[in-house]
Design an enzyme around this catalytic site. Sequence first.
Site, PDB file in Angstrom:
ATOM      1  N   CYS A  72      27.706 -16.529  79.198  1.00  0.00           N
ATOM      2  CA  CYS A  72      28.271 -17.438  80.031  1.00  0.00           C
ATOM      3  C   CYS A  72      27.952 -17.763  81.297  1.00  0.00           C
ATOM      4  O   CYS A  72      27.640 -16.596  82.197  1.00  0.00           O
ATOM      5  CB  CYS A  72      29.740 -17.488  79.737  1.00  0.00           C
ATOM      6  SG  CYS A  72      30.190 -17.405  77.767  1.00  0.00           S
ATOM      7  N   GLU A  74      29.960 -18.200  83.971  1.00  0.00           N
ATOM      8  CA  GLU A  74      31.132 -17.498  84.629  1.00  0.00           C
ATOM      9  C   GLU A  74      30.657 -15.933  84.929  1.00  0.00           C
ATOM     10  O   GLU A  74      30.718 -15.385  85.914  1.00  0.00           O
ATOM     11  CB  GLU A  74      32.361 -17.487  84.069  1.00  0.00           C
ATOM     12  CG  GLU A  74      33.116 -18.890  84.006  1.00  0.00           C
ATOM     13  CD  GLU A  74      32.522 -19.479  82.738  1.00  0.00           C
ATOM     14  OE1 GLU A  74      33.402 -20.337  82.114  1.00  0.00           O
ATOM     15  OE2 GLU A  74      31.603 -19.147  81.889  1.00  0.00           O
TER      16      GLU A  74
END
Length: 161
Positions: A72, A74
């Site tokens: 992801c 993040e």
Amino acid sequence: MIQHLSFEYEVYTSSDQLSKEDAFLLQQARSITAQSYAPYSKFHVGAAALLTNGEIITGTNQENASYPVAICAERVLLSALSSRFPGAAVTTMAISFHNQKNNKSRHPISPCGMCRQALVEHQFHFGQTIRLILSGQEGEVYLIKDASSLLPLGFSAEDMQ
């Protein structure tokens, strides 16, 4: 006995209502979605973070034909941060997306469970809360003052001591 968990967050109708700094960071997250690698889901995610040293760093989701290998935006950002700016902590992270399948990205999205855990670990490691700015390419914006609010009853290093 029944217990109740809740948290507060701010809702803005658009990024125009944010501070100049927060609006700039969100724009960085919105823009960087174009660099994500999402050939399978067509769900492009971008993250931009302001660091304690004043730098801004970005990350995008990176998919893989072997789905568990994907990462992801993040966590891409947090990994890049540890290499590029060791010792710097995230103060604010903006997260946005572009859904290429239906071209609708007018609502905020929230980090997945693994990313929530990674954000909380980052907070613990640096003793620094992370503010989250969540939005699509346009529309509503959520401002969450502490990333750990998204992981109630989370597992942490304190549990291992």
